[in-house]
Design a protein around this motif. Structure first.
Motif, PDB file in Angstrom:
ATOM      1  N   GLY A 136     -18.822  24.409 -57.308  1.00  0.00           N
ATOM      2  CA  GLY A 136     -17.931  23.858 -58.011  1.00  0.00           C
ATOM      3  C   GLY A 136     -17.344  24.783 -59.198  1.00  0.00           C
ATOM      4  N   GLU A 137     -16.577  24.323 -59.654  1.00  0.00           N
ATOM      5  CA  GLU A 137     -15.133  25.014 -60.514  1.00  0.00           C
ATOM      6  C   GLU A 137     -16.557  26.084 -62.150  1.00  0.00           C
ATOM      7  N   VAL A 138     -15.479  26.760 -62.085  1.00  0.00           N
ATOM      8  CA  VAL A 138     -16.199  27.487 -63.216  1.00  0.00           C
ATOM      9  C   VAL A 138     -15.238  27.264 -64.597  1.00  0.00           C
ATOM     10  N   ARG A 139     -15.439  26.733 -65.393  1.00  0.00           N
ATOM     11  CA  ARG A 139     -14.104  26.358 -66.219  1.00  0.00           C
ATOM     12  C   ARG A 139     -14.310  27.061 -67.668  1.00  0.00           C
ATOM     13  N   ALA A 140     -16.007  27.398 -67.852  1.00  0.00           N
ATOM     14  CA  ALA A 140     -16.202  28.367 -69.347  1.00  0.00           C
ATOM     15  C   ALA A 140     -17.358  29.784 -69.005  1.00  0.00           C
ATOM     16  N   VAL A 141     -16.773  30.643 -69.910  1.00  0.00           N
ATOM     17  CA  VAL A 141     -17.952  32.066 -69.228  1.00  0.00           C
ATOM     18  C   VAL A 141     -17.859  32.354 -70.689  1.00  0.00           C
ATOM     19  N   ALA A 142     -18.529  33.067 -71.200  1.00  0.00           N
ATOM     20  CA  ALA A 142     -19.180  33.839 -72.281  1.00  0.00           C
ATOM     21  C   ALA A 142     -20.572  34.387 -72.553  1.00  0.00           C
ATOM     22  N   ALA A 143     -20.805  35.189 -73.453  1.00  0.00           N
ATOM     23  CA  ALA A 143     -21.643  36.381 -73.136  1.00  0.00           C
ATOM     24  C   ALA A 143     -22.808  35.837 -74.281  1.00  0.00           C
ATOM     25  N   SER A 144     -23.999  36.596 -74.115  1.00  0.00           N
ATOM     26  CA  SER A 144     -24.785  36.156 -75.598  1.00  0.00           C
ATOM     27  C   SER A 144     -24.477  37.772 -76.495  1.00  0.00           C
ATOM     28  N   GLU A 145     -24.069  37.573 -77.439  1.00  0.00           N
ATOM     29  CA  GLU A 145     -24.562  38.740 -78.250  1.00  0.00           C
ATOM     30  C   GLU A 145     -24.910  40.249 -78.413  1.00  0.00           C
ATOM     31  N   GLY A 159      -7.682  42.578 -57.346  1.00  0.00           N
ATOM     32  CA  GLY A 159      -7.018  40.766 -57.134  1.00  0.00           C
ATOM     33  C   GLY A 159      -8.327  39.804 -57.243  1.00  0.00           C
ATOM     34  N   LEU A 160      -8.420  38.435 -56.396  1.00  0.00           N
ATOM     35  CA  LEU A 160      -8.913  38.140 -55.787  1.00  0.00           C
ATOM     36  C   LEU A 160      -8.260  36.550 -54.947  1.00  0.00           C
ATOM     37  N   SER A 161      -8.894  36.314 -54.318  1.00  0.00           N
ATOM     38  CA  SER A 161      -9.092  35.626 -53.211  1.00  0.00           C
ATOM     39  C   SER A 161      -9.174  33.776 -53.975  1.00  0.00           C
ATOM     40  N   GLY A 162      -8.714  32.782 -53.842  1.00  0.00           N
ATOM     41  CA  GLY A 162      -9.012  32.185 -54.076  1.00  0.00           C
ATOM     42  C   GLY A 162      -7.654  30.772 -54.657  1.00  0.00           C
ATOM     43  N   ALA A 163      -8.613  30.137 -55.833  1.00  0.00           N
ATOM     44  CA  ALA A 163      -7.203  29.456 -56.014  1.00  0.00           C
ATOM     45  C   ALA A 163      -6.986  29.654 -57.794  1.00  0.00           C
ATOM     46  N   ALA A 164      -7.730  30.110 -58.409  1.00  0.00           N
ATOM     47  CA  ALA A 164      -7.974  30.107 -59.816  1.00  0.00           C
ATOM     48  C   ALA A 164      -9.257  30.981 -60.712  1.00  0.00           C
ATOM     49  N   VAL A 165      -8.894  31.904 -61.671  1.00  0.00           N
ATOM     50  CA  VAL A 165      -9.365  32.042 -62.415  1.00  0.00           C
ATOM     51  C   VAL A 165      -8.787  31.933 -63.994  1.00  0.00           C
ATOM     52  N   TYR A 166     -10.355  30.810 -64.352  1.00  0.00           N
ATOM     53  CA  TYR A 166      -9.900  29.774 -65.200  1.00  0.00           C
ATOM     54  C   TYR A 166     -10.527  30.164 -66.977  1.00  0.00           C
ATOM     55  N   ASP A 167     -11.253  31.177 -66.860  1.00  0.00           N
ATOM     56  CA  ASP A 167     -12.209  31.461 -67.891  1.00  0.00           C
ATOM     57  C   ASP A 167     -12.549  32.769 -67.525  1.00  0.00           C
ATOM     58  N   LEU A 168     -12.787  33.927 -69.181  1.00  0.00           N
ATOM     59  CA  LEU A 168     -13.570  35.165 -68.496  1.00  0.00           C
ATOM     60  C   LEU A 168     -13.880  35.779 -69.882  1.00  0.00           C
ATOM     61  N   THR A 169     -14.424  36.788 -69.776  1.00  0.00           N
ATOM     62  CA  THR A 169     -15.566  37.569 -71.411  1.00  0.00           C
ATOM     63  C   THR A 169     -15.778  38.960 -70.816  1.00  0.00           C
ATOM     64  N   VAL A 170     -15.535  40.202 -71.553  1.00  0.00           N
ATOM     65  CA  VAL A 170     -15.683  41.245 -71.406  1.00  0.00           C
ATOM     66  C   VAL A 170     -16.877  41.798 -72.238  1.00  0.00           C
ATOM     67  N   LEU A 171     -17.467  42.069 -71.595  1.00  0.00           N
ATOM     68  CA  LEU A 171     -18.647  42.951 -72.615  1.00  0.00           C
ATOM     69  C   LEU A 171     -18.615  43.917 -72.376  1.00  0.00           C
ATOM     70  N   ASP A 172     -19.362  44.227 -73.766  1.00  0.00           N
ATOM     71  CA  ASP A 172     -19.251  45.340 -74.838  1.00  0.00           C
ATOM     72  C   ASP A 172     -18.675  46.127 -73.651  1.00  0.00           C
ATOM     73  N   THR A 199     -26.900  40.390 -72.706  1.00  0.00           N
ATOM     74  CA  THR A 199     -27.720  40.368 -71.455  1.00  0.00           C
ATOM     75  C   THR A 199     -27.762  39.447 -71.371  1.00  0.00           C
ATOM     76  N   ARG A 200     -27.250  38.199 -71.220  1.00  0.00           N
ATOM     77  CA  ARG A 200     -27.238  37.355 -70.378  1.00  0.00           C
ATOM     78  C   ARG A 200     -25.737  36.661 -70.349  1.00  0.00           C
ATOM     79  N   VAL A 201     -25.242  35.802 -69.451  1.00  0.00           N
ATOM     80  CA  VAL A 201     -24.026  34.914 -69.380  1.00  0.00           C
ATOM     81  C   VAL A 201     -23.736  33.650 -69.268  1.00  0.00           C
ATOM     82  N   PHE A 202     -23.022  32.986 -69.656  1.00  0.00           N
ATOM     83  CA  PHE A 202     -23.452  31.008 -69.468  1.00  0.00           C
ATOM     84  C   PHE A 202     -21.868  31.018 -69.257  1.00  0.00           C
ATOM     85  N   ILE A 203     -22.022  30.418 -68.261  1.00  0.00           N
ATOM     86  CA  ILE A 203     -21.083  29.773 -67.378  1.00  0.00           C
ATOM     87  C   ILE A 203     -21.354  27.793 -67.410  1.00  0.00           C
ATOM     88  N   GLY A 204     -19.601  27.247 -67.733  1.00  0.00           N
ATOM     89  CA  GLY A 204     -19.309  25.995 -67.173  1.00  0.00           C
ATOM     90  C   GLY A 204     -18.295  25.683 -66.599  1.00  0.00           C
TER      91      GLY A 204
END
Length: 383
Positions: free
Chosen positions: A97-106, A44-57, A109-114
């Motif tokens: 600060g908070e991370v509200r968006a997560v995505a990975a390149s197709e 599990g995680l410690s803290g307030a929230a998970v706002y986004d996630l992405t699953v790699l291959d 190799t890289r993960v984008f956070i916003g």
């Protein structure tokens, strides 16, 4: 509000089409039964929230939110969980600060956070950054800072060499592009895309063929043309498609697209989910009302998993706190009920990867079993 790449949508398209064919023939569909209502045990995680996630291959799960640890490992708002369910010791980026968006390149190799941060790994980055998918090291030659009054990146969608960015900002990558933009995956440079919206974008998705960008939020116009909070936008010209829904229901919270691209879904501030066949009609196929907003959707060939801060459906006999599934043909609740408990804001992120549903939010337990902020539900064996 998890993202799904066009490549992954294509892999689901065949199964989705097969499911519709079976329905039309009156056959029982068993290839994609509901996942188990009991989560598979992971850290599990410690803290307030998970706002986004992405699953790699590879099965690694990248998490973004507002948290201080993943399992026993200190992590500052970004972390990863291995396919085994253990915390990933090698992936350790930090944000202030908070991370509200997560995505990975197709290519993975890289993960984008916003979100709402101003530093990544101690280096200035205004609400948007790219990191190495294995180590979390900042990709220093990729920079596309956002500007504005309390700017926020809220959603990503990846399609080929494009990263679509939606949120609340008045500039990006040194330009005055507002609320919705396309960036080059490799360089971070703004891609020329002549579109504009007059309000914030809460969610952005791309059709499986890459031709239409679906956006939902508080806007009422696209390129000066009336579009009430939800629009399909041509990925080349930036012009809105012919689809134009009624404004009933208020602004759009999140958006979903079926694997074949034929059906789109929008959830609104008045606790309603709408389904549309956008090339057929502006009128909804169905509406489903809940007791609270829906923040996230994950679409399988036979059901739609939904997460939010709802307690159940309008029918008082159907209680489904924070997490439920509905029939894609009718919007009716299914029997799947994981019995989530936790903070009122509930579930924020959902993604289907293989036969597993990945979930992020503010929850702490499922049917009394502790699983804080992140959970995975394995697929049920077919009969």
């Amino acid at each position: 509000m998890a993202t799904m790449t066009r490549a992954r949508l294509r892999t689901l398209a065949g199964a989705f089409t097969a499911g519709l064919l079976a329905l039309s023939m009156g056959l029982q569909i068993s290839a994609h039964a509901s996942v188990s209502p009991t989560p598979t045990k992971t850290v599990g995680l410690s803290g307030a929230a998970v706002y986004d996630l992405t699953v790699l291959d590879s099965g690694r799960v990248i998490l973004g939110g507002l948290f201080s640890a993943v399992g026993p490992l200190a992590r500052s708002n970004v972390g990863a969980i291995l396919p085994t369910g253990k915390a990933d010791p090698g992936f350790a980026p930090t944000t202030n600060g908070e991370v509200r968006a997560v995505a990975a390149s197709e290519d993975g190799t890289r993960v984008f956070i916003g979100g709402t941060f101003t530093e990544v790994n101690g280096v200035p980055r205004q609400n948007l950054a790219a990191v190495d998918a294995v180590t979390g090291a900042l990709i220093t030659d990729w920079q596309a800072d956002t500007t504005g009054t309390v700017p926020t990146v809220k959603s990503f969608a990846v399609d080929g060499n494009r990263l679509y960015v939606g949120g609340k900002f008045t500039g990006i990558d040194g330009t005055t592009k507002q609320k919705l933009a396309a960036l080059d995956i490799g360089t971070g440079d703004l891609v020329s895309w002549n579109t504009r919206v007059n309000g914030n974008v809460n969610e952005v998705r791309v059709s499986p063929d890459g031709q239409t960008v679906w956006a939902g939020g508080t806007f009422t116009k696209v390129k000066g043309i009336d579009r009430a909070y939800f629009a399909g936008i041509d990925a080349v010209t930036g012009a809105p498609t012919a689809f134009s829904r009624d404004s009933w229901g208020g602004y759009v919270v999140t958006v979903g697209v079926s694997a074949d691209g034929g059906t789109v879904y929008a959830t609104t501030e008045n606790n309603t989910i709408f389904a549309y066949h956008p090339t057929v009609s502006n009128d909804p196929l169905w509406e489903s009302r809940l007791k609270g907003n829906t923040h996230a959707m994950a679409i399988s060939p036979t059901e739609i998993y939904i997460g939010g801060h709802f307690g159940g459906f309008n029918d008082p006999s159907i209680t489904r706190p924070y997490l439920a599934s509905i029939d894609p043909a009718t919007g009716d609740a299914t029997s799947w009920d994981p019995k989530a408990t936790g903070q009122k804001s509930g579930t924020w992120a959902l993604e289907i990867h293989g036969d597993t549903l990945h979930v992020g939010g503010l929850f702490t337990h499922f049917d009394g079993v502790q699983q804080r902020l992140y959970a995975r539900f394995a697929g049920t064996p077919t009969p």
